[in-house]
Write a protein that holds these residues in place. Sequence first.
Motif, PDB file in Angstrom:
ATOM      1  N   VAL A 165      22.631   3.975  47.634  1.00 41.23           N
ATOM      2  CA  VAL A 165      24.108   4.239  46.503  1.00 41.23           C
ATOM      3  C   VAL A 165      22.615   4.484  45.188  1.00 41.23           C
ATOM      4  O   VAL A 165      22.182   3.983  45.186  1.00 41.23           O
ATOM      5  CB  VAL A 165      24.989   2.904  45.954  1.00 41.23           C
ATOM      6  CG1 VAL A 165      25.882   3.279  44.971  1.00 41.23           C
ATOM      7  CG2 VAL A 165      25.868   2.243  47.191  1.00 41.23           C
ATOM      8  N   ILE A 166      23.294   5.954  44.718  1.00 48.47           N
ATOM      9  CA  ILE A 166      22.608   6.637  43.691  1.00 48.47           C
ATOM     10  C   ILE A 166      23.040   6.344  42.316  1.00 48.47           C
ATOM     11  O   ILE A 166      24.676   6.823  42.388  1.00 48.47           O
ATOM     12  CB  ILE A 166      21.973   7.528  44.016  1.00 48.47           C
ATOM     13  CG1 ILE A 166      21.663   7.948  45.402  1.00 48.47           C
ATOM     14  CG2 ILE A 166      20.949   8.317  42.607  1.00 48.47           C
ATOM     15  CD1 ILE A 166      20.701   9.147  45.088  1.00 48.47           C
ATOM     16  N   ASP A 167      22.527   5.195  41.206  1.00 46.86           N
ATOM     17  CA  ASP A 167      23.862   5.852  39.957  1.00 46.86           C
ATOM     18  C   ASP A 167      23.670   6.834  39.507  1.00 46.86           C
ATOM     19  O   ASP A 167      22.400   6.763  39.091  1.00 46.86           O
ATOM     20  CB  ASP A 167      23.110   4.193  39.606  1.00 46.86           C
ATOM     21  CG  ASP A 167      23.549   4.255  37.910  1.00 46.86           C
ATOM     22  OD1 ASP A 167      24.282   5.238  37.163  1.00 46.86           O
ATOM     23  OD2 ASP A 167      22.885   3.510  37.245  1.00 46.86           O
ATOM     24  N   CYS A 168      24.463   7.736  39.263  1.00 46.07           N
ATOM     25  CA  CYS A 168      24.248   8.770  38.860  1.00 46.07           C
ATOM     26  C   CYS A 168      25.589   8.731  37.614  1.00 46.07           C
ATOM     27  O   CYS A 168      25.806  10.251  36.705  1.00 46.07           O
ATOM     28  CB  CYS A 168      24.196   9.530  39.443  1.00 46.07           C
ATOM     29  SG  CYS A 168      23.478  10.146  40.303  1.00 46.07           S
ATOM     30  N   LEU A 169      25.208   7.753  36.860  1.00 41.52           N
ATOM     31  CA  LEU A 169      26.814   7.438  36.209  1.00 41.52           C
ATOM     32  C   LEU A 169      26.220   8.017  34.243  1.00 41.52           C
ATOM     33  O   LEU A 169      24.884   8.376  34.532  1.00 41.52           O
ATOM     34  CB  LEU A 169      27.209   6.060  35.827  1.00 41.52           C
ATOM     35  CG  LEU A 169      28.331   5.889  37.285  1.00 41.52           C
ATOM     36  CD1 LEU A 169      28.287   4.106  37.491  1.00 41.52           C
ATOM     37  CD2 LEU A 169      29.388   6.725  36.945  1.00 41.52           C
ATOM     38  N   ASP A 170      26.793   7.896  33.552  1.00 45.28           N
ATOM     39  CA  ASP A 170      26.289   8.327  32.063  1.00 45.28           C
ATOM     40  C   ASP A 170      27.207   7.761  31.078  1.00 45.28           C
ATOM     41  O   ASP A 170      27.302   7.978  29.899  1.00 45.28           O
ATOM     42  CB  ASP A 170      27.210   9.805  31.821  1.00 45.28           C
ATOM     43  CG  ASP A 170      29.053   9.752  31.817  1.00 45.28           C
ATOM     44  OD1 ASP A 170      29.049   8.719  31.851  1.00 45.28           O
ATOM     45  OD2 ASP A 170      29.804  10.812  30.984  1.00 45.28           O
ATOM     46  N   ASN A 171      27.649   6.739  31.739  1.00 43.52           N
ATOM     47  CA  ASN A 171      27.344   5.390  30.508  1.00 43.52           C
ATOM     48  C   ASN A 171      27.464   3.798  30.804  1.00 43.52           C
ATOM     49  O   ASN A 171      26.753   4.082  32.027  1.00 43.52           O
ATOM     50  CB  ASN A 171      29.217   5.958  30.151  1.00 43.52           C
ATOM     51  CG  ASN A 171      29.923   5.317  31.098  1.00 43.52           C
ATOM     52  OD1 ASN A 171      30.020   3.808  31.438  1.00 43.52           O
ATOM     53  ND2 ASN A 171      30.788   5.729  32.406  1.00 43.52           N
ATOM     54  N   LEU A 172      26.789   3.001  29.513  1.00 41.34           N
ATOM     55  CA  LEU A 172      26.089   1.681  29.950  1.00 41.34           C
ATOM     56  C   LEU A 172      27.152   0.519  31.096  1.00 41.34           C
ATOM     57  O   LEU A 172      27.329  -0.176  32.210  1.00 41.34           O
ATOM     58  CB  LEU A 172      25.669   1.522  29.242  1.00 41.34           C
ATOM     59  CG  LEU A 172      24.812   2.029  28.855  1.00 41.34           C
ATOM     60  CD1 LEU A 172      24.416   1.746  27.170  1.00 41.34           C
ATOM     61  CD2 LEU A 172      23.489   2.467  29.571  1.00 41.34           C
ATOM     62  N   ASN A 173      28.619   0.717  30.976  1.00 42.37           N
ATOM     63  CA  ASN A 173      29.284  -0.595  31.241  1.00 42.37           C
ATOM     64  C   ASN A 173      29.507   0.001  32.639  1.00 42.37           C
ATOM     65  O   ASN A 173      29.850  -1.134  33.965  1.00 42.37           O
ATOM     66  CB  ASN A 173      30.794  -0.673  30.840  1.00 42.37           C
ATOM     67  CG  ASN A 173      30.900  -1.021  29.308  1.00 42.37           C
ATOM     68  OD1 ASN A 173      29.554  -1.031  29.154  1.00 42.37           O
ATOM     69  ND2 ASN A 173      31.549  -1.047  28.599  1.00 42.37           N
ATOM     70  N   SER A 174      29.929   0.712  33.658  1.00 37.82           N
ATOM     71  CA  SER A 174      30.674   2.044  34.387  1.00 37.82           C
ATOM     72  C   SER A 174      28.970   1.220  35.210  1.00 37.82           C
ATOM     73  O   SER A 174      28.760   0.966  36.454  1.00 37.82           O
ATOM     74  CB  SER A 174      30.536   2.884  34.589  1.00 37.82           C
ATOM     75  OG  SER A 174      31.705   3.311  33.965  1.00 37.82           O
ATOM     76  N   ARG A 175      27.502   1.509  34.984  1.00 37.16           N
ATOM     77  CA  ARG A 175      26.342   0.949  35.964  1.00 37.16           C
ATOM     78  C   ARG A 175      26.497  -0.592  36.275  1.00 37.16           C
ATOM     79  O   ARG A 175      26.070  -1.027  37.163  1.00 37.16           O
ATOM     80  CB  ARG A 175      25.317   1.583  34.705  1.00 37.16           C
ATOM     81  CG  ARG A 175      24.745   2.720  34.182  1.00 37.16           C
ATOM     82  CD  ARG A 175      23.658   3.750  34.213  1.00 37.16           C
ATOM     83  NE  ARG A 175      23.647   4.994  33.145  1.00 37.16           N
ATOM     84  CZ  ARG A 175      22.774   5.701  33.722  1.00 37.16           C
ATOM     85  NH1 ARG A 175      23.270   5.274  34.944  1.00 37.16           N
ATOM     86  NH2 ARG A 175      23.237   6.636  33.261  1.00 37.16           N
TER      87      ARG A 175
END
Lengths: 285, 81
Positions: free
Chosen positions: A171-181
């Motif tokens: 899985v690649i984490d390409c999120l833009d906020n800290l909580n979702s990560r």
Amino acid sequence: MKEDMIKEIKTVAVPKKMPDGTSYHSISVEQTTTLANRFNVRDLTVEISALEADIVPERYSRNMKTYSTQDQATLLKSMVSVVGLGGLGGAATEILARSGVGTLNLIDGDTFEESNLNRQFFCTQDLLLKSKAGAAKRRVNEINSSIVVQQHNEFLQENNVVRILENSDAVIDCLDNLNSRFLLEGATKKAGIPLVSAAVAGVSGHVTSIFHQDQGLRLIYGEPERLPQKGAETSLGCLPQAVTIMAALETSEVIKILLKKGNVLRNRLLIVDLTDHTMEVLDLL
Amino acid sequence: MKKHAKAHIHIKFFATLSKLTPGSAEHFPIDPGITVLDLFKQLEVPVDEVKLIFVNNKKGELTTELQGGERIGVFPPVGGG
């Protein structure tokens, strides 16, 4: 049936030479599709069968030498989830499609807005207000129609994350906020799926790889309860050159994980700062 | 020899903290034995904006003591994409 197909692949394959003079046998995109239709299988299946017979689908010919035909077949048999299809996710998806990762599971519930145009590869003026996941799927199909795309027009939440990530090899984490990560990391750890995570602010960023037994994001951000929702990117924005280099580094990690080859950034953080050409690997433990 | 001979460190601030970089960042004078927190007070670094501290390519803490010769890196939380 499979033997018939391999026999046919060998019949249509043509001899070619790499730029360095190395000989190989090649099949074209058109031949792949023709054989897939004739034998009623996916293009992907034809490409995997070809590679297993040491015949190179021409679209992957410049991957060869660095990857063996077996490596390329492994990539085609792999499934990678890209979570977040903005700056990091767009560039990462583009690279994985061209690399020939066979199944791309593309996840984003968002639509494009004008402020995405500076860095998000799949965002065009025509696609403003349109689905990011839909745009990503179209782009992958245009680049490589052999790739199987699973499109999820939804944001990751506690109640859908396990279903959405099911069967992923990485899985690649390409999120833009800290909580979702942290939500994503929790799910990948539970499912035992390796996660590659990058983050960007301005022209700097960092990337790491996290396996289920690793401490992971806590080594970078501390405890999630004490984190702001967003980081330094709120005031610095995200520049396309930084987002793209971090996405490229993420895909490099994912490919090493899929091929079980090379040195992965576990418990280490690769940091990048384009203002002064910083690129360093730091020990998190 | 003086009791508190000056030593020097290399300090680099990332992202939003880069504005705190002192002019002599690559050869910044310190008193040997000071902590990272002492250094931050001297440079007026808002400690609550610091997320990651590296000393010589390893994760450090506010209490890490500096003797001179170290390379320090300081990151705020970064989460964009």
